[in-house]
Design a protein around this motif. Sequence first.
Motif, PDB file in Angstrom:
ATOM      1  N   PRO A  19       0.805  -1.227   0.000  1.00 17.22           N
ATOM      2  CA  PRO A  19       0.000   0.000   0.000  1.00 17.22           C
ATOM      3  C   PRO A  19       0.832   1.268   0.000  1.00 17.22           C
ATOM      4  N   TYR A  20       2.055   1.204   0.523  1.00 20.12           N
ATOM      5  CA  TYR A  20       2.929   2.388   0.472  1.00 20.12           C
ATOM      6  C   TYR A  20       3.166   2.818  -0.972  1.00 20.12           C
ATOM      7  N   TRP A  21       3.594   1.859  -1.819  1.00 16.48           N
ATOM      8  CA  TRP A  21       3.863   2.198  -3.210  1.00 16.48           C
ATOM      9  C   TRP A  21       2.576   2.494  -3.980  1.00 16.48           C
ATOM     10  N   ALA A  22       1.474   1.860  -3.582  1.00 16.36           N
ATOM     11  CA  ALA A  22       0.185   2.179  -4.216  1.00 16.36           C
ATOM     12  C   ALA A  22      -0.194   3.624  -3.946  1.00 16.36           C
ATOM     13  N   GLY A  23       0.035   4.076  -2.714  1.00 16.20           N
ATOM     14  CA  GLY A  23      -0.235   5.472  -2.381  1.00 16.20           C
ATOM     15  C   GLY A  23       0.641   6.428  -3.155  1.00 16.20           C
ATOM     16  N   ASN A  24       1.926   6.088  -3.304  1.00 14.66           N
ATOM     17  CA  ASN A  24       2.827   6.915  -4.098  1.00 14.66           C
ATOM     18  C   ASN A  24       2.365   6.986  -5.550  1.00 14.66           C
ATOM     19  N   PHE A  37      -4.200  -2.543 -10.870  1.00 12.03           N
ATOM     20  CA  PHE A  37      -5.157  -3.556 -10.433  1.00 12.03           C
ATOM     21  C   PHE A  37      -5.420  -3.434  -8.941  1.00 12.03           C
ATOM     22  N   TYR A  38      -4.364  -3.279  -8.171  1.00 12.11           N
ATOM     23  CA  TYR A  38      -4.493  -3.185  -6.720  1.00 12.11           C
ATOM     24  C   TYR A  38      -5.374  -2.000  -6.325  1.00 12.11           C
ATOM     25  N   LEU A  39      -5.133  -0.854  -6.938  1.00  9.72           N
ATOM     26  CA  LEU A  39      -5.914   0.337  -6.615  1.00  9.72           C
ATOM     27  C   LEU A  39      -7.366   0.198  -7.045  1.00  9.72           C
ATOM     28  N   ASP A  40      -7.616  -0.550  -8.095  1.00 10.80           N
ATOM     29  CA  ASP A  40      -9.006  -0.796  -8.494  1.00 10.80           C
ATOM     30  C   ASP A  40      -9.763  -1.550  -7.412  1.00 10.80           C
ATOM     31  N   TYR A  41      -9.116  -2.516  -6.790  1.00 10.97           N
ATOM     32  CA  TYR A  41      -9.768  -3.246  -5.698  1.00 10.97           C
ATOM     33  C   TYR A  41     -10.098  -2.304  -4.543  1.00 10.97           C
ATOM     34  N   ILE A  42      -9.165  -1.434  -4.215  1.00 14.31           N
ATOM     35  CA  ILE A  42      -9.398  -0.472  -3.131  1.00 14.31           C
ATOM     36  C   ILE A  42     -10.552   0.460  -3.485  1.00 14.31           C
ATOM     37  N   LYS A  43     -10.521   0.978  -4.696  1.00 14.90           N
ATOM     38  CA  LYS A  43     -11.560   1.909  -5.134  1.00 14.90           C
ATOM     39  C   LYS A  43     -12.929   1.241  -5.137  1.00 14.90           C
ATOM     40  N   ASP A  44     -13.013   0.022  -5.658  1.00 13.62           N
ATOM     41  CA  ASP A  44     -14.294  -0.681  -5.706  1.00 13.62           C
ATOM     42  C   ASP A  44     -14.871  -0.897  -4.317  1.00 13.62           C
ATOM     43  N   ALA A  45     -14.006  -1.208  -3.347  1.00 13.79           N
ATOM     44  CA  ALA A  45     -14.475  -1.426  -1.976  1.00 13.79           C
ATOM     45  C   ALA A  45     -14.973  -0.125  -1.354  1.00 13.79           C
ATOM     46  N   ILE A  46     -14.297   0.976  -1.641  1.00 12.78           N
ATOM     47  CA  ILE A  46     -14.753   2.269  -1.122  1.00 12.78           C
ATOM     48  C   ILE A  46     -16.122   2.613  -1.697  1.00 12.78           C
ATOM     49  N   ILE A  77      -8.714  10.185   1.481  1.00 10.12           N
ATOM     50  CA  ILE A  77      -8.002   8.955   1.803  1.00 10.12           C
ATOM     51  C   ILE A  77      -6.678   9.299   2.475  1.00 10.12           C
ATOM     52  N   ALA A  78      -6.413   8.681   3.613  1.00  6.35           N
ATOM     53  CA  ALA A  78      -5.132   8.821   4.307  1.00  6.35           C
ATOM     54  C   ALA A  78      -4.290   7.596   3.999  1.00  6.35           C
ATOM     55  N   TRP A  79      -3.183   7.806   3.308  1.00 11.60           N
ATOM     56  CA  TRP A  79      -2.288   6.707   2.944  1.00 11.60           C
ATOM     57  C   TRP A  79      -1.219   6.581   4.031  1.00 11.60           C
ATOM     58  N   TRP A  80      -1.517   5.807   5.054  1.00  8.92           N
ATOM     59  CA  TRP A  80      -0.596   5.624   6.168  1.00  8.92           C
ATOM     60  C   TRP A  80      -0.001   4.229   6.103  1.00  8.92           C
ATOM     61  N   ALA A  81       0.978   4.066   5.267  1.00  5.86           N
ATOM     62  CA  ALA A  81       1.670   2.788   5.131  1.00  5.86           C
ATOM     63  C   ALA A  81       3.166   3.038   5.271  1.00  5.86           C
ATOM     64  N   GLU A  82       3.886   1.988   5.552  1.00  8.74           N
ATOM     65  CA  GLU A  82       5.318   2.128   5.849  1.00  8.74           C
ATOM     66  C   GLU A  82       6.079   0.952   5.255  1.00  8.74           C
ATOM     67  N   ARG A  83       7.104   1.256   4.509  1.00  7.21           N
ATOM     68  CA  ARG A  83       7.927   0.202   3.917  1.00  7.21           C
ATOM     69  C   ARG A  83       8.586  -0.631   5.017  1.00  7.21           C
ATOM     70  N   ASN A 121       1.282  10.375  -7.459  1.00  3.51           N
ATOM     71  CA  ASN A 121       2.009  10.820  -8.650  1.00  3.51           C
ATOM     72  C   ASN A 121       1.101  10.935  -9.864  1.00  3.51           C
ATOM     73  N   ALA A 122      -0.006  10.195  -9.843  1.00  2.00           N
ATOM     74  CA  ALA A 122      -0.994  10.290 -10.925  1.00  2.00           C
ATOM     75  C   ALA A 122      -2.046  11.347 -10.635  1.00  2.00           C
ATOM     76  N   ALA A 123      -1.832  12.122  -9.559  1.00  2.00           N
ATOM     77  CA  ALA A 123      -2.786  13.151  -9.135  1.00  2.00           C
ATOM     78  C   ALA A 123      -4.154  12.553  -8.830  1.00  2.00           C
ATOM     79  N   LYS A 124      -4.146  11.325  -8.303  1.00  2.00           N
ATOM     80  CA  LYS A 124      -5.380  10.651  -7.922  1.00  2.00           C
ATOM     81  C   LYS A 124      -5.253  10.109  -6.501  1.00  2.00           C
ATOM     82  N   GLU A 125      -4.822  10.986  -5.594  1.00  2.00           N
ATOM     83  CA  GLU A 125      -4.617  10.557  -4.219  1.00  2.00           C
ATOM     84  C   GLU A 125      -5.898   9.996  -3.612  1.00  2.00           C
ATOM     85  N   ASN A 126      -7.045  10.529  -4.046  1.00  2.00           N
ATOM     86  CA  ASN A 126      -8.343  10.037  -3.573  1.00  2.00           C
ATOM     87  C   ASN A 126      -9.012   9.137  -4.607  1.00  2.00           C
ATOM     88  N   LEU A 127      -8.196   8.604  -5.531  1.00  2.00           N
ATOM     89  CA  LEU A 127      -8.636   7.628  -6.526  1.00  2.00           C
ATOM     90  C   LEU A 127      -9.764   8.147  -7.405  1.00  2.00           C
TER      91      LEU A 127
END
Length: 237
Positions: free
Chosen positions: A60-65, A219-228, A82-88, A69-75
């Motif tokens: 999720p850290y890299w997904a948030g980045n 793909f990963y972000l699509d799953y997150i977005k669909d759940a939201i 959306i708060a992207w609180w993940a840590e490598r 970077n795509a200017a879609k922080e809130n998908l």
Amino acid sequence: MPRGRRTAVTLPTPQEEDRNARTTRGRKRPASTALTLEDSVDERMLQNEADVWILGDSIPYWAGNYAKNAAKENLGLKDVSIAWWAERGLRWGGFRRLIEMQVLLSFPPSIIFIHLGGNDLVSVNTVQLRLLIEQEIIYLREAFPHTVIIWVDILQRQNWSGAIRGYRPIEMKRKRLNRLARKIVTSSGLSDIIIPDIDAATAFFRDDGVHLNSVGLEFYLDYIKDAIVKHLGIRHV
């Protein structure tokens, strides 16, 4: 899954980001510079009214980045924060440290996503991991009784560094831990699970065989977005 054509976003590799961090450490940040995902707790508290928390390790850290970077922080979801609180490198033993200030000081989020445990599989036994997950889910549920907690399955990797007994035993352990975690989360109250269709046979990984490439992140972000969308009752935009 992905809807329509998208422009790929190039992310720095973990090595490049570490190198950038070393060259900028100690410098005063210009006022115009955007916050990074690894900023201090005080800075992260600027998001203390976020509707959605996404917690976990480097996936999720890299997904948030990627999203930022795509200017879609809130998908691309209108009126959703959306708060992207993940840590490598995060492990379950460090989960409380990651979230404690947010739990104490933030407004209850509507949804919490948790994607964590891949970094523990080689070194921590299943019994200990189950107890850690139970402990932290109880902590979150007591703090936020009306929040939807969503477990995102630990993904396969193309290689498990440090796996003395080889790939297969770790893969079996990953499946077992995902089953246990799903049960813990779903029995806690308002909840859901996400089982991404991303496995070691797909071309969704970087060369390290651990982190997702741009296609995998889409793909990963699509799953997150669909759940939201599902749990907040909103429409895709």
